[in-house]
Design an enzyme around this catalytic site. Structure first.
Site, PDB file in Angstrom:
ATOM      1  N   LEU A  84       4.603 -78.668 -21.752  1.00 23.38           N
ATOM      2  CA  LEU A  84       5.836 -79.574 -21.653  1.00 23.38           C
ATOM      3  C   LEU A  84       6.752 -79.021 -20.711  1.00 23.38           C
ATOM      4  O   LEU A  84       7.054 -77.721 -20.757  1.00 23.38           O
ATOM      5  CB  LEU A  84       6.610 -79.858 -22.906  1.00 23.38           C
ATOM      6  CG  LEU A  84       5.805 -80.878 -23.782  1.00 23.38           C
ATOM      7  CD1 LEU A  84       6.644 -80.809 -25.327  1.00 23.38           C
ATOM      8  CD2 LEU A  84       5.804 -82.081 -23.253  1.00 23.38           C
ATOM      9  N   SER A 104       9.832 -79.292 -20.639  1.00 26.37           N
ATOM     10  CA  SER A 104      11.061 -78.961 -21.468  1.00 26.37           C
ATOM     11  C   SER A 104      10.862 -77.865 -22.408  1.00 26.37           C
ATOM     12  O   SER A 104      11.839 -77.226 -23.291  1.00 26.37           O
ATOM     13  CB  SER A 104      11.554 -80.154 -22.468  1.00 26.37           C
ATOM     14  OG  SER A 104      10.498 -80.461 -23.082  1.00 26.37           O
ATOM     15  N   CYS A 105       9.677 -77.248 -22.325  1.00 23.21           N
ATOM     16  CA  CYS A 105       9.199 -76.358 -23.661  1.00 23.21           C
ATOM     17  C   CYS A 105       9.741 -74.639 -22.913  1.00 23.21           C
ATOM     18  O   CYS A 105       8.980 -74.423 -21.815  1.00 23.21           O
ATOM     19  CB  CYS A 105       7.846 -76.268 -24.000  1.00 23.21           C
ATOM     20  SG  CYS A 105       6.995 -74.908 -24.891  1.00 23.21           S
ATOM     21  N   ASP A 106      10.466 -74.150 -23.550  1.00 24.42           N
ATOM     22  CA  ASP A 106      10.827 -72.686 -23.301  1.00 24.42           C
ATOM     23  C   ASP A 106       9.549 -71.752 -23.030  1.00 24.42           C
ATOM     24  O   ASP A 106       9.491 -70.986 -22.156  1.00 24.42           O
ATOM     25  CB  ASP A 106      11.789 -72.273 -24.011  1.00 24.42           C
ATOM     26  CG  ASP A 106      13.354 -72.664 -23.819  1.00 24.42           C
ATOM     27  OD1 ASP A 106      13.685 -73.442 -22.901  1.00 24.42           O
ATOM     28  OD2 ASP A 106      13.993 -72.606 -25.051  1.00 24.42           O
ATOM     29  N   ARG A 146       7.787 -72.745 -19.985  1.00 20.43           N
ATOM     30  CA  ARG A 146       8.314 -72.117 -18.757  1.00 20.43           C
ATOM     31  C   ARG A 146       8.134 -70.680 -18.349  1.00 20.43           C
ATOM     32  O   ARG A 146       7.961 -70.157 -17.492  1.00 20.43           O
ATOM     33  CB  ARG A 146       9.693 -72.384 -18.826  1.00 20.43           C
ATOM     34  CG  ARG A 146      10.030 -73.895 -18.546  1.00 20.43           C
ATOM     35  CD  ARG A 146      11.517 -74.361 -18.153  1.00 20.43           C
ATOM     36  NE  ARG A 146      12.384 -74.098 -19.315  1.00 20.43           N
ATOM     37  CZ  ARG A 146      12.835 -74.950 -20.194  1.00 20.43           C
ATOM     38  NH1 ARG A 146      12.720 -76.136 -19.747  1.00 20.43           N
ATOM     39  NH2 ARG A 146      13.658 -74.686 -20.865  1.00 20.43           N
TER      40      ARG A 146
END
Length: 109
Positions: A6, A8-10, A13
């Site tokens: 995702l 938005s997933c830390d 990233r």
């Protein structure tokens, strides 16, 4: 190399940044925006079973007990963001998560 995660997933990233620094250029599949094909979902469930489900996620906590009792394939088909992330496929080998063993496999640490 394919990277299922995702945007938005830390953790995703961090994993993508580390992979790029190690010289990998994965094809990124955002499970929310792009979806996961039925064939890929079936392979992920076959490889990891219940471990493919992220039971610490906000999505999981929002499910009813009846929904939580469903099989992993049904859960991921209905709620792709329940997939434990990232799932990485490289040369036919699949990994889930971004723990030390997975990092060592792809980063050579």
């Amino acid at each position: 190399m394919r990277f299922f995660g995702l945007k938005s997933c830390d953790t995703c990233r961090k994993a993508l940044k580390s992979l790029a620094l190690a010289g990998h250029v994965p094809a990124v599949i955002d499970v929310r925006a792009d979806g996961v094909t039925e064939a890929d979902r079936a392979t992920i469930v076959a490889q990891f079973g219940d471990a493919a489900i992220n039971r610490a996620s906000t999505t999981w906590r929002g499910l009813s007990d009846a929904e939580k009792a469903a099989d992993p394939a049904s859960l991921l088909a209905t709620h792709p963001t329940l997939m434990k992330r990232p799932v990485i496929e490289a040369d036919g080998q699949w990994t889930v998560g971004w723990k030390a063993d997975v990092q060592a496999k792809y980063l050579g640490d």
